[in-house]
Design a protein around this motif. Structure first.
Motif, PDB file in Angstrom:
ATOM      1  N   MET A 253      36.348  42.409  78.076  1.00 27.98           N
ATOM      2  CA  MET A 253      36.167  41.533  76.923  1.00 27.98           C
ATOM      3  C   MET A 253      35.602  42.342  75.756  1.00 27.98           C
ATOM      4  O   MET A 253      34.726  43.164  75.938  1.00 27.98           O
ATOM      5  N   THR A 254      36.082  42.089  74.580  1.00 30.13           N
ATOM      6  CA  THR A 254      35.662  42.804  73.383  1.00 30.13           C
ATOM      7  C   THR A 254      34.515  42.067  72.710  1.00 30.13           C
ATOM      8  O   THR A 254      34.554  40.862  72.536  1.00 30.13           O
ATOM      9  N   ASN A 255      33.478  42.823  72.313  1.00 30.24           N
ATOM     10  CA  ASN A 255      32.317  42.249  71.631  1.00 30.24           C
ATOM     11  C   ASN A 255      32.555  42.312  70.127  1.00 30.24           C
ATOM     12  O   ASN A 255      32.370  43.360  69.506  1.00 30.24           O
ATOM     13  N   PHE A 256      32.939  41.205  69.524  1.00 29.85           N
ATOM     14  CA  PHE A 256      33.270  41.172  68.109  1.00 29.85           C
ATOM     15  C   PHE A 256      32.043  41.175  67.201  1.00 29.85           C
ATOM     16  O   PHE A 256      32.173  41.162  65.985  1.00 29.85           O
ATOM     17  N   ASP A 257      30.842  41.240  67.778  1.00 30.94           N
ATOM     18  CA  ASP A 257      29.635  41.381  66.967  1.00 30.94           C
ATOM     19  C   ASP A 257      29.514  42.795  66.413  1.00 30.94           C
ATOM     20  O   ASP A 257      28.766  43.030  65.474  1.00 30.94           O
ATOM     21  N   ASN A 258      30.233  43.754  67.012  1.00 30.15           N
ATOM     22  CA  ASN A 258      30.123  45.159  66.634  1.00 30.15           C
ATOM     23  C   ASN A 258      31.303  45.651  65.807  1.00 30.15           C
ATOM     24  O   ASN A 258      31.555  46.857  65.762  1.00 30.15           O
ATOM     25  N   LEU A 259      32.035  44.758  65.165  1.00 32.00           N
ATOM     26  CA  LEU A 259      33.192  45.170  64.362  1.00 32.00           C
ATOM     27  C   LEU A 259      32.760  46.041  63.190  1.00 32.00           C
ATOM     28  O   LEU A 259      31.814  45.709  62.480  1.00 32.00           O
ATOM     29  N   LYS A 260      33.472  47.147  62.999  1.00 33.61           N
ATOM     30  CA  LYS A 260      33.232  48.026  61.859  1.00 33.61           C
ATOM     31  C   LYS A 260      34.531  48.148  61.081  1.00 33.61           C
ATOM     32  O   LYS A 260      35.559  48.536  61.630  1.00 33.61           O
ATOM     33  N   TRP A 261      34.485  47.821  59.794  1.00 37.04           N
ATOM     34  CA  TRP A 261      35.666  47.848  58.949  1.00 37.04           C
ATOM     35  C   TRP A 261      36.161  49.273  58.796  1.00 37.04           C
ATOM     36  O   TRP A 261      35.381  50.205  58.597  1.00 37.04           O
ATOM     37  N   ILE A 262      37.501  49.458  58.888  1.00 31.60           N
ATOM     38  CA  ILE A 262      38.119  50.778  58.730  1.00 31.60           C
ATOM     39  C   ILE A 262      38.954  50.818  57.457  1.00 31.60           C
ATOM     40  O   ILE A 262      38.731  51.639  56.574  1.00 31.60           O
ATOM     41  N   ASP A 263      39.941  49.923  57.357  1.00 35.21           N
ATOM     42  CA  ASP A 263      40.909  49.985  56.266  1.00 35.21           C
ATOM     43  C   ASP A 263      41.628  48.646  56.181  1.00 35.21           C
ATOM     44  O   ASP A 263      41.443  47.779  57.026  1.00 35.21           O
ATOM     45  N   GLY A 264      42.498  48.522  55.184  1.00 40.51           N
ATOM     46  CA  GLY A 264      43.276  47.295  55.089  1.00 40.51           C
ATOM     47  C   GLY A 264      44.243  47.310  53.931  1.00 40.51           C
ATOM     48  O   GLY A 264      44.205  48.177  53.061  1.00 40.51           O
ATOM     49  N   ASP A 265      45.130  46.343  53.960  1.00 41.59           N
ATOM     50  CA  ASP A 265      46.091  46.106  52.885  1.00 41.59           C
ATOM     51  C   ASP A 265      45.867  44.662  52.450  1.00 41.59           C
ATOM     52  O   ASP A 265      46.424  43.729  53.032  1.00 41.59           O
ATOM     53  N   PHE A 266      44.997  44.480  51.430  1.00 38.82           N
ATOM     54  CA  PHE A 266      44.578  43.140  51.049  1.00 38.82           C
ATOM     55  C   PHE A 266      44.174  43.117  49.583  1.00 38.82           C
ATOM     56  O   PHE A 266      43.940  44.160  48.972  1.00 38.82           O
ATOM     57  N   LEU A 267      44.100  41.914  49.035  1.00 34.52           N
ATOM     58  CA  LEU A 267      43.640  41.726  47.661  1.00 34.52           C
ATOM     59  C   LEU A 267      42.114  41.739  47.641  1.00 34.52           C
ATOM     60  O   LEU A 267      41.469  41.031  48.411  1.00 34.52           O
ATOM     61  N   THR A 268      41.541  42.540  46.750  1.00 32.03           N
ATOM     62  CA  THR A 268      40.093  42.578  46.586  1.00 32.03           C
ATOM     63  C   THR A 268      39.649  41.386  45.739  1.00 32.03           C
ATOM     64  O   THR A 268      40.480  40.669  45.171  1.00 32.03           O
ATOM     65  N   THR A 269      38.349  41.192  45.611  1.00 35.32           N
ATOM     66  CA  THR A 269      37.834  40.097  44.796  1.00 35.32           C
ATOM     67  C   THR A 269      38.341  40.198  43.365  1.00 35.32           C
ATOM     68  O   THR A 269      38.719  39.200  42.757  1.00 35.32           O
ATOM     69  N   GLU A 270      38.367  41.401  42.823  1.00 35.83           N
ATOM     70  CA  GLU A 270      38.863  41.590  41.460  1.00 35.83           C
ATOM     71  C   GLU A 270      40.325  41.158  41.339  1.00 35.83           C
ATOM     72  O   GLU A 270      40.708  40.481  40.387  1.00 35.83           O
ATOM     73  N   ASN A 271      41.144  41.527  42.335  1.00 36.29           N
ATOM     74  CA  ASN A 271      42.544  41.107  42.341  1.00 36.29           C
ATOM     75  C   ASN A 271      42.669  39.597  42.485  1.00 36.29           C
ATOM     76  O   ASN A 271      43.544  38.982  41.866  1.00 36.29           O
ATOM     77  N   LEU A 272      41.810  39.003  43.313  1.00 37.84           N
ATOM     78  CA  LEU A 272      41.852  37.556  43.514  1.00 37.84           C
ATOM     79  C   LEU A 272      41.569  36.821  42.206  1.00 37.84           C
ATOM     80  O   LEU A 272      42.240  35.847  41.875  1.00 37.84           O
ATOM     81  N   VAL A 273      40.592  37.313  41.445  1.00 38.05           N
ATOM     82  CA  VAL A 273      40.253  36.689  40.170  1.00 38.05           C
ATOM     83  C   VAL A 273      41.433  36.796  39.201  1.00 38.05           C
ATOM     84  O   VAL A 273      41.770  35.830  38.505  1.00 38.05           O
ATOM     85  N   ASP A 274      42.068  37.958  39.158  1.00 32.18           N
ATOM     86  CA  ASP A 274      43.247  38.129  38.297  1.00 32.18           C
ATOM     87  C   ASP A 274      44.358  37.156  38.693  1.00 32.18           C
ATOM     88  O   ASP A 274      45.012  36.556  37.841  1.00 32.18           O
ATOM     89  N   MET A 275      44.554  36.993  39.995  1.00 37.66           N
ATOM     90  CA  MET A 275      45.605  36.099  40.479  1.00 37.66           C
ATOM     91  C   MET A 275      45.279  34.629  40.202  1.00 37.66           C
ATOM     92  O   MET A 275      46.176  33.825  39.990  1.00 37.66           O
ATOM     93  N   ILE A 276      43.999  34.278  40.206  1.00 36.48           N
ATOM     94  CA  ILE A 276      43.603  32.910  39.836  1.00 36.48           C
ATOM     95  C   ILE A 276      44.076  32.623  38.418  1.00 36.48           C
ATOM     96  O   ILE A 276      44.654  31.573  38.142  1.00 36.48           O
ATOM     97  N   TYR A 277      43.861  33.559  37.522  1.00 42.26           N
ATOM     98  CA  TYR A 277      44.285  33.381  36.138  1.00 42.26           C
ATOM     99  C   TYR A 277      45.806  33.297  36.028  1.00 42.26           C
ATOM    100  O   TYR A 277      46.345  32.411  35.378  1.00 42.26           O
ATOM    101  N   GLU A 278      46.502  34.219  36.694  1.00 39.14           N
ATOM    102  CA  GLU A 278      47.960  34.257  36.625  1.00 39.14           C
ATOM    103  C   GLU A 278      48.605  33.014  37.232  1.00 39.14           C
ATOM    104  O   GLU A 278      49.702  32.619  36.831  1.00 39.14           O
ATOM    105  N   ASN A 279      47.940  32.398  38.216  1.00 43.91           N
ATOM    106  CA  ASN A 279      48.498  31.230  38.904  1.00 43.91           C
ATOM    107  C   ASN A 279      47.832  29.922  38.490  1.00 43.91           C
ATOM    108  O   ASN A 279      47.904  28.930  39.209  1.00 43.91           O
ATOM    109  N   GLU A 280      47.153  29.941  37.369  1.00 47.13           N
ATOM    110  CA  GLU A 280      46.558  28.756  36.766  1.00 47.13           C
ATOM    111  C   GLU A 280      45.581  28.007  37.666  1.00 47.13           C
ATOM    112  O   GLU A 280      45.580  26.783  37.722  1.00 47.13           O
ATOM    113  N   GLY A 281      44.775  28.755  38.424  1.00 49.48           N
ATOM    114  CA  GLY A 281      43.676  28.119  39.137  1.00 49.48           C
ATOM    115  C   GLY A 281      43.663  28.212  40.639  1.00 49.48           C
ATOM    116  O   GLY A 281      42.599  28.139  41.241  1.00 49.48           O
ATOM    117  N   SER A 282      44.814  28.372  41.290  1.00 52.21           N
ATOM    118  CA  SER A 282      44.804  28.476  42.753  1.00 52.21           C
ATOM    119  C   SER A 282      46.090  29.134  43.239  1.00 52.21           C
ATOM    120  O   SER A 282      47.114  29.097  42.555  1.00 52.21           O
TER     121      SER A 282
END
Length: 111
Positions: free
Chosen positions: A1-30
């Motif tokens: 069984m894996t202990n998910f309390d010890n997860l350490k972030w490595i990498d990802g392909d995702f929108l950051t908070t800054e990108n999310l804010v830009d997309m909120i504006y581009e998509n008129e709120g959501s």
């Protein structure tokens, strides 16, 4: 069984908070953005999480006049993460709600 309390972030392909804010504006709120992923290490195992994110926010725009330049303020007000798949060392796994909640919280903290 894996202990998910010890997860350490490595990498990802995702929108950051800054990108999310830009997309909120581009998509008129959501908007919803799928095909996001993050990778973690837990006890030497590679954990990859594929998910989608739903975001809502407010947009406050002020139109310029002769003396005052225009301004725009976008605030992220709601963020929801839906986990689609979890892989451990390349194998698709099913996790209980407790482990999914831990991973979801970590995803939100990385955004």
């Amino acid at each position: 069984m894996t202990n998910f309390d010890n997860l350490k972030w490595i990498d990802g392909d995702f929108l950051t908070t800054e990108n999310l804010v830009d997309m909120i504006y581009e998509n008129e709120g959501s908007f919803t953005q799928g095909e996001q992923s993050m990778s973690f290490d837990v006890d030497g195992k590679d954990v990859t999480v594929n998910y989608e994110v739903y975001v809502e926010g407010t947009i406050d725009e002020e139109v310029a006049d002769y003396w005052t330049p225009s301004s725009c303020d976008v605030e992220l007000t709601y963020l929801d993460v839906t986990i689609n798949e979890v892989y451990i060392d390349g194998d698709l796994v099913n996790l209980d709600n407790k482990d999914l909640s831990k991973i979801e919280l970590l995803l939100k903290n990385q955004l």
